[in-house]
Motif scaffolding. Structure first.
Motif, PDB file in Angstrom:
ATOM      1  N   LEU A  82     -32.523  31.635 -20.306  1.00 33.85           N
ATOM      2  CA  LEU A  82     -31.932  31.526 -18.971  1.00 33.85           C
ATOM      3  C   LEU A  82     -30.546  32.137 -19.024  1.00 33.85           C
ATOM      4  O   LEU A  82     -29.670  31.646 -19.734  1.00 33.85           O
ATOM      5  N   ASP A  83     -30.349  33.206 -18.276  1.00 35.71           N
ATOM      6  CA  ASP A  83     -29.077  33.928 -18.289  1.00 35.71           C
ATOM      7  C   ASP A  83     -28.202  33.645 -17.076  1.00 35.71           C
ATOM      8  O   ASP A  83     -26.978  33.750 -17.165  1.00 35.71           O
ATOM      9  N   VAL A  84     -28.831  33.333 -15.942  1.00 39.09           N
ATOM     10  CA  VAL A  84     -28.088  33.150 -14.690  1.00 39.09           C
ATOM     11  C   VAL A  84     -28.635  31.928 -13.961  1.00 39.09           C
ATOM     12  O   VAL A  84     -29.848  31.793 -13.787  1.00 39.09           O
ATOM     13  N   MET A  85     -27.736  31.045 -13.534  1.00 44.55           N
ATOM     14  CA  MET A  85     -28.107  29.878 -12.731  1.00 44.55           C
ATOM     15  C   MET A  85     -27.334  29.941 -11.421  1.00 44.55           C
ATOM     16  O   MET A  85     -26.106  30.040 -11.425  1.00 44.55           O
ATOM     17  N   MET A 127     -27.500  27.607 -21.976  1.00 46.27           N
ATOM     18  CA  MET A 127     -26.632  28.775 -22.173  1.00 46.27           C
ATOM     19  C   MET A 127     -25.659  28.578 -23.326  1.00 46.27           C
ATOM     20  O   MET A 127     -25.323  29.532 -24.036  1.00 46.27           O
ATOM     21  N   ARG A 128     -25.202  27.353 -23.509  1.00 47.32           N
ATOM     22  CA  ARG A 128     -24.295  27.072 -24.626  1.00 47.32           C
ATOM     23  C   ARG A 128     -24.965  27.403 -25.961  1.00 47.32           C
ATOM     24  O   ARG A 128     -24.352  27.988 -26.862  1.00 47.32           O
ATOM     25  N   GLU A 129     -26.238  27.072 -26.082  1.00 49.32           N
ATOM     26  CA  GLU A 129     -26.978  27.373 -27.309  1.00 49.32           C
ATOM     27  C   GLU A 129     -27.184  28.876 -27.471  1.00 49.32           C
ATOM     28  O   GLU A 129     -27.187  29.392 -28.585  1.00 49.32           O
ATOM     29  N   GLN A 130     -27.352  29.572 -26.360  1.00 48.85           N
ATOM     30  CA  GLN A 130     -27.526  31.031 -26.405  1.00 48.85           C
ATOM     31  C   GLN A 130     -26.228  31.752 -26.715  1.00 48.85           C
ATOM     32  O   GLN A 130     -26.226  32.870 -27.219  1.00 48.85           O
ATOM     33  N   GLY A 131     -25.107  31.111 -26.317  1.00 46.91           N
ATOM     34  CA  GLY A 131     -23.808  31.747 -26.470  1.00 46.91           C
ATOM     35  C   GLY A 131     -23.444  32.677 -25.336  1.00 46.91           C
ATOM     36  O   GLY A 131     -22.491  33.463 -25.441  1.00 46.91           O
ATOM     37  N   SER A 132     -24.184  32.572 -24.225  1.00 43.21           N
ATOM     38  CA  SER A 132     -23.889  33.421 -23.075  1.00 43.21           C
ATOM     39  C   SER A 132     -24.578  32.866 -21.837  1.00 43.21           C
ATOM     40  O   SER A 132     -25.539  32.100 -21.922  1.00 43.21           O
ATOM     41  N   GLY A 133     -24.056  33.271 -20.666  1.00 46.47           N
ATOM     42  CA  GLY A 133     -24.683  32.883 -19.413  1.00 46.47           C
ATOM     43  C   GLY A 133     -23.691  32.905 -18.267  1.00 46.47           C
ATOM     44  O   GLY A 133     -22.466  32.888 -18.471  1.00 46.47           O
ATOM     45  N   ARG A 173     -15.548  28.649 -23.941  1.00 45.92           N
ATOM     46  CA  ARG A 173     -15.566  29.004 -25.376  1.00 45.92           C
ATOM     47  C   ARG A 173     -16.978  29.172 -25.913  1.00 45.92           C
ATOM     48  O   ARG A 173     -17.149  29.673 -27.028  1.00 45.92           O
ATOM     49  N   SER A 174     -17.960  28.757 -25.136  1.00 47.12           N
ATOM     50  CA  SER A 174     -19.353  28.967 -25.534  1.00 47.12           C
ATOM     51  C   SER A 174     -19.926  30.251 -24.963  1.00 47.12           C
ATOM     52  O   SER A 174     -21.123  30.518 -25.098  1.00 47.12           O
ATOM     53  N   GLY A 175     -19.073  31.036 -24.289  1.00 49.79           N
ATOM     54  CA  GLY A 175     -19.530  32.296 -23.726  1.00 49.79           C
ATOM     55  C   GLY A 175     -20.205  32.160 -22.373  1.00 49.79           C
ATOM     56  O   GLY A 175     -20.868  33.097 -21.917  1.00 49.79           O
ATOM     57  N   VAL A 176     -20.026  31.005 -21.739  1.00 49.12           N
ATOM     58  CA  VAL A 176     -20.674  30.755 -20.445  1.00 49.12           C
ATOM     59  C   VAL A 176     -19.620  30.795 -19.344  1.00 49.12           C
ATOM     60  O   VAL A 176     -18.601  30.103 -19.426  1.00 49.12           O
ATOM     61  N   ARG A 177     -19.860  31.598 -18.320  1.00 48.96           N
ATOM     62  CA  ARG A 177     -18.934  31.718 -17.197  1.00 48.96           C
ATOM     63  C   ARG A 177     -19.439  30.904 -16.012  1.00 48.96           C
ATOM     64  O   ARG A 177     -20.653  30.824 -15.777  1.00 48.96           O
ATOM     65  N   VAL A 178     -18.520  30.310 -15.266  1.00 49.74           N
ATOM     66  CA  VAL A 178     -18.876  29.517 -14.084  1.00 49.74           C
ATOM     67  C   VAL A 178     -17.966  29.943 -12.935  1.00 49.74           C
ATOM     68  O   VAL A 178     -16.742  29.813 -13.025  1.00 49.74           O
ATOM     69  N   ASN A 179     -18.548  30.451 -11.876  1.00 48.56           N
ATOM     70  CA  ASN A 179     -17.784  30.919 -10.715  1.00 48.56           C
ATOM     71  C   ASN A 179     -18.418  30.407  -9.429  1.00 48.56           C
ATOM     72  O   ASN A 179     -19.555  29.920  -9.436  1.00 48.56           O
ATOM     73  N   ALA A 180     -17.694  30.530  -8.334  1.00 42.41           N
ATOM     74  CA  ALA A 180     -18.193  30.053  -7.042  1.00 42.41           C
ATOM     75  C   ALA A 180     -18.037  31.125  -5.978  1.00 42.41           C
ATOM     76  O   ALA A 180     -17.153  31.982  -6.054  1.00 42.41           O
ATOM     77  N   ILE A 181     -18.891  31.044  -4.973  1.00 39.70           N
ATOM     78  CA  ILE A 181     -18.813  31.904  -3.799  1.00 39.70           C
ATOM     79  C   ILE A 181     -18.629  31.011  -2.579  1.00 39.70           C
ATOM     80  O   ILE A 181     -19.311  29.990  -2.437  1.00 39.70           O
TER      81      ILE A 181
END
Length: 245
Positions: A82-85, A127-133, A173-181
């Motif tokens: 899962l790359d994008v939520m 995503m934390r386990e993947q290191g990206s998302g 720090r886990s490579g996961v970004r969180v943004n809002a629209i």
């Protein structure tokens, strides 16, 4: 090369409106998408229309922890990761405070705030386990300025902004970004059902003098989902035609 080639996405409230527009653009940009919606049949039909096995429809009540976990699990089981939520599911129960029931206040907060939190938590764990998302939360301009007759909705959408920023700090720090629209007046079946007087009043507040289209929100979601926004997290992007600058 398309912007989301090889990416796997999950969109809640994905059977119609802005959610479906986001899912459609994601597929056009090379992603495979899970459409999660309270109306599972509609989600299934929408997924079929996206075609070529690139989409999966599933029923999901975003206020139910098991449903959200299962939707995330379905994405991983079907597509491998899962790359994008996109936490998009939402409702309105408009009334002035004097007339609003406690049930209607709680329902809107639960769907928007609890639903977004459950989606962020479940996706974040994978995503934390993947290191990206990339996690994208759909707020509203109502969360910035407050709308008359929408104390529940305005509070919920403001809460999503605060949650986005807090989650961004936890997951960065886990490579996961969180943004809002924060969309403004977007032309959907729901907004087009508004009384003409209310529509005209909102239009008068928009410097660009037009309503936005669901595809214009989807374009911003695509930007946040892809590597073009790789150094952005905790950001809130307004898609309003300049309304309430």
């Amino acid at each position: 090369m398309t912007l989301l080639e090889g990416r796997i996405a999950l969109v809640t409230g994905g059977a119609r409106g802005i959610g479906l527009a986001i899912a459609t653009m994601f597929v056009e940009q090379g992603a495979r998408v899970v459409l999660a919606d309270l109306d599972g049949a509609a989600a299934g039909r929408a997924a079929e229309e996206l075609g070529d096995g690139r989409a999966l429809g599933t029923r999901c009540d975003v206020t139910a922890e098991d449903d959200v976990r299962d939707a995330v699990g379905a994405a991983v089981e079907r597509f491998g990761r899962l790359d994008v939520m996109v936490n998009n599911a939402g409702v309105t129960r408009d009334a002035t405070m004097r007339k609003m029931t406690l049930d209607d206040f709680r329902a809107v907060l639960d769907i928007h705030v609890t639903g977004t939190w459950l989606g962020t938590r479940a996706a974040g764990a994978v995503m934390r386990e993947q290191g990206s998302g990339s996690i994208i939360n759909i707020s509203s301009i109502a969360g910035k300025v407050g709308n008359f007759g929408q104390t529940n909705y305005s509070a919920a959408k403001a809460g999503i902004v605060g949650m986005t920023k807090a989650a961004a700090k936890e997951l960065a720090r886990s490579g996961v970004r969180v943004n809002a629209i924060q969309p403004g007046l977007i032309r959907t079946a729901m907004t087009e059902a508004m009384p003409q007087q209310a529509w005209d009043a909102k239009m008068a507040e928009i410097p660009m003098a037009r309503a936005g289209e669901p595809s214009e929100v989807a374009s911003v979601a695509t930007f946040l989902a892809c590597d073009m926004s790789s150094y952005m997290t905790g950001a809130v992007l307004e898609v309003t035609g300049g309304r309430y600058m």
